[in-house]
Scaffold this motif. Structure first.
Motif, PDB file in Angstrom:
ATOM      1  N   ALA A 195       6.939  -2.916  -0.790  1.00 56.67           N
ATOM      2  CA  ALA A 195       7.206  -1.755  -1.653  1.00 56.67           C
ATOM      3  C   ALA A 195       7.720  -2.184  -3.019  1.00 56.67           C
ATOM      4  O   ALA A 195       7.418  -1.543  -4.038  1.00 56.67           O
ATOM      5  CB  ALA A 195       8.209  -0.828  -0.969  1.00 56.67           C
ATOM      6  N   GLN A 227       3.337   5.958  -2.515  1.00 53.46           N
ATOM      7  CA  GLN A 227       4.550   6.762  -2.592  1.00 53.46           C
ATOM      8  C   GLN A 227       5.220   6.693  -3.956  1.00 53.46           C
ATOM      9  O   GLN A 227       5.714   7.702  -4.455  1.00 53.46           O
ATOM     10  CB  GLN A 227       5.542   6.310  -1.517  1.00 53.46           C
ATOM     11  N   TYR A 253       0.351  12.694  -2.952  1.00 54.41           N
ATOM     12  CA  TYR A 253       0.874  12.092  -1.725  1.00 54.41           C
ATOM     13  C   TYR A 253      -0.088  12.299  -0.553  1.00 54.41           C
ATOM     14  O   TYR A 253       0.114  11.725   0.521  1.00 54.41           O
ATOM     15  CB  TYR A 253       2.246  12.688  -1.387  1.00 54.41           C
ATOM     16  N   ALA A 304      -6.491   3.412   2.562  1.00 56.21           N
ATOM     17  CA  ALA A 304      -5.423   3.878   3.432  1.00 56.21           C
ATOM     18  C   ALA A 304      -5.871   3.888   4.895  1.00 56.21           C
ATOM     19  O   ALA A 304      -5.103   3.525   5.800  1.00 56.21           O
ATOM     20  CB  ALA A 304      -4.963   5.272   3.008  1.00 56.21           C
ATOM     21  N   ASP A 334      -2.659  -1.513  10.834  1.00 59.79           N
ATOM     22  CA  ASP A 334      -1.266  -1.345  11.237  1.00 59.79           C
ATOM     23  C   ASP A 334      -1.152  -0.973  12.713  1.00 59.79           C
ATOM     24  O   ASP A 334      -0.217  -1.402  13.395  1.00 59.79           O
ATOM     25  CB  ASP A 334      -0.617  -0.271  10.367  1.00 59.79           C
ATOM     26  N   TYR A 337      -1.507   9.499   1.478  1.00 64.33           N
ATOM     27  CA  TYR A 337      -0.737   8.945   2.592  1.00 64.33           C
ATOM     28  C   TYR A 337      -1.216   9.480   3.940  1.00 64.33           C
ATOM     29  O   TYR A 337      -0.870   8.932   4.985  1.00 64.33           O
ATOM     30  CB  TYR A 337       0.744   9.303   2.394  1.00 64.33           C
ATOM     31  N   LEU A 358      -2.467   7.307   6.844  1.00 63.24           N
ATOM     32  CA  LEU A 358      -1.403   6.558   7.498  1.00 63.24           C
ATOM     33  C   LEU A 358      -0.664   7.438   8.501  1.00 63.24           C
ATOM     34  O   LEU A 358      -0.093   6.936   9.471  1.00 63.24           O
ATOM     35  CB  LEU A 358      -0.414   6.013   6.454  1.00 63.24           C
ATOM     36  N   THR A 372       0.827  -1.205   0.000  1.00 64.17           N
ATOM     37  CA  THR A 372       0.000   0.000   0.000  1.00 64.17           C
ATOM     38  C   THR A 372       0.861   1.255   0.000  1.00 64.17           C
ATOM     39  O   THR A 372       0.624   2.202  -0.763  1.00 64.17           O
ATOM     40  CB  THR A 372      -0.933  -0.002   1.226  1.00 64.17           C
ATOM     41  N   MET A 373       1.883   1.266   0.850  1.00 65.44           N
ATOM     42  CA  MET A 373       2.777   2.415   0.895  1.00 65.44           C
ATOM     43  C   MET A 373       3.502   2.594  -0.433  1.00 65.44           C
ATOM     44  O   MET A 373       3.704   3.719  -0.900  1.00 65.44           O
ATOM     45  CB  MET A 373       3.782   2.237   2.034  1.00 65.44           C
ATOM     46  N   THR A 414       4.616  13.584   5.551  1.00 68.29           N
ATOM     47  CA  THR A 414       3.753  13.685   4.375  1.00 68.29           C
ATOM     48  C   THR A 414       3.592  15.142   3.960  1.00 68.29           C
ATOM     49  O   THR A 414       3.699  15.484   2.776  1.00 68.29           O
ATOM     50  CB  THR A 414       2.375  13.066   4.662  1.00 68.29           C
ATOM     51  N   ARG A 429       4.930  10.254  10.388  1.00 68.52           N
ATOM     52  CA  ARG A 429       4.368  10.024   9.057  1.00 68.52           C
ATOM     53  C   ARG A 429       3.557  11.226   8.601  1.00 68.52           C
ATOM     54  O   ARG A 429       3.680  11.667   7.450  1.00 68.52           O
ATOM     55  CB  ARG A 429       3.453   8.794   9.084  1.00 68.52           C
TER      56      ARG A 429
END
Length: 410
Positions: free
Chosen positions: A162, A39, A60, A124, A131, A63, A66, A34-35, A368, A364
């Motif tokens: 990734a 990204q 971005y 997300a 997470d 994100y 997250l 997902t990241m 971002t 994070r």
């Protein structure tokens, strides 16, 4: 100071520790996918289709869930959903919701951008919530002697994800198309939840007293602790430096007229491989040289990468710029994996999911915003000056990290 718990005072059971590492690593792979898509996938694809650098930078924003997950982390600590074991009761439904939404996206090719963007935000959100619970499992079940291995496994799993999300999916996108890629992504999320169900047995909550388990988790409890606040501030500053300098390099390569298939196939694959190698060597490097020595080594690697990207961009040498992009990702990963093992220890207490989510999430979120700002910044000052600024900021943050993050402060 970190909370000592019963699970740290008893000798670790190797089989249980290995099962825990395998289960959480599988889920971290899905999170890394997902990241990687957020990204390294969508911004690069859209930039290749002709949108401006500044507009690509705004992508971005996917994100952000997250980054702000720490806001609802106390709920994960406080509320124990029924039926499944406490943490798994969050992990399983969130993973299933994410997979279902991605499958719907696969069937909505050509839909309005607002609809797709909203669905991306929901994916997300579900993965961020998963997470939080997963990090709580890691904090509670990983013995103190296994934390370095756990940190390395997390980096390795995220790198593998990734490699798939930001590398393979991007490289294969034009060959297989929207529907096939997103259906593969959804199927992967479903498969990756199986190990945690099959391998991890429910155990007591890491030996924490019942009184502590009834404690009302909150962010204020973390922020009122001066030691924890100091750690949080340093980690946030570190994230604001290291993640923008590693996250915008594909846009630089596109501005250098490197084909997107080549970026996805080479950088999107070799970058995570370099991160995997970093995960392997970072633990023995820290044992041999200490945290300060490891930070200096990875900072030196980052400075060399800055030089390679700058020279490659100015002279129009794509191979040199791509080499620098791969190397800086490995350097940033090395810096952060050295800190990840400490975060596992810092979060041992009455609200492990909340503390862990705050340590990661605030950084994070801030990084971002820093990445979005960095994309706008490049439009004004050019890539060489951006990397020169990044080098200076990295030297400053490394100096700040070395003293307060020493072993005696743990």
């Amino acid at each position: 100071m970190e909370q000592a718990t019963l699970s740290d005072t008893l000798p670790p059971r190797t089989r249980e520790q290995l099962a825990t590492l395998l289960g959480i690593s599988a889920l971290y792979i899905g999170f890394g996918m997902t990241m990687g898509l957020i990204q390294g996938g969508f911004p690069a694809i859209m930039r290749a289709q002709g949108i401006s650098l500044g507009a690509a930078g705004w992508l971005y924003a996917l994100y952000l869930p997250l980054g702000v997950a720490f806001l609802w982390a106390p709920l994960v600590d406080r509320w124990r959903p029924p039926l499944l074991p406490p943490r798994l009761a969050w992990i399983v439904p969130m993973q299933l919701l994410a997979a279902l939404t991605v499958a719907m996206v696969a069937l909505l090719e050509g839909a309005a951008m607002g609809i797709l963007f909203s669905m991306g935000l929901f994916v997300a959100f579900t993965m961020a919530t998963m997470d939080i619970a997963l990090d709580g499992v890691a904090v509670e079940r990983i013995h103190s002697t296994w934390r370095p291995r756990a940190a390395a496994c997390k980096l390795g799993a995220l790198s593998t994800g990734a490699m798939i999300g930001g590398g393979a999916f991007v490289a294969l996108f034009h060959s297989y198309g929207w529907k096939a890629i997103f259906l593969c992504y959804a199927a992967s999320l479903l498969l990756l939840v199986l190990p945690v169900l099959l391998l991890m047995k429910e155990v007591p909550h890491a030996g924490l007293p019942n009184a502590m388990r009834r404690y009302a988790a909150s962010l204020n409890a973390l922020l009122r602790n001066p030691v924890q606040l100091k750690r949080l501030t340093l980690l946030t500053l570190t994230c604001c430096v290291i993640f923008p300098i590693a996250g915008l390099n594909r846009l630089m390569l596109l501005d250098l007229n490197v084909p997107i298939v080549q970026i996805g196939g080479i950088v999107g694959t070799l970058g995570p491989i370099a991160m995997l190698i970093t995960a392997v060597i970072s633990m023995p490097l820290m044992r041999r040289c200490g945290l300060s020595g490891a930070l200096m080594a990875f900072t030196a690697l980052a400075l060399l990468a800055f030089a390679a990207m700058t020279i490659g961009f100015v002279r129009g040498q794509p191979w040199l710029a791509m080499s620098g992009a791969i190397a800086v990702g490995a350097a940033v990963s090395g810096i952060f994996v050295a800190l990840s093992a400490r975060i596992l220890g810092w979060s041992r207490g009455a609200q492990p999911a909340t503390d862990y989510a705050a340590f990661y999430g605030v950084g994070r979120f801030a990084s971002t915003l820093a990445t979005i700002a960095g994309a706008q910044m490049v439009s004004w000052i050019s890539w060489p000056w951006f990397y020169a600024s990044g080098a200076l900021a990295l030297l400053i943050i490394t100096g700040l990290l070395r003293a307060p993050m020493a072993e005696k402060d743990e």
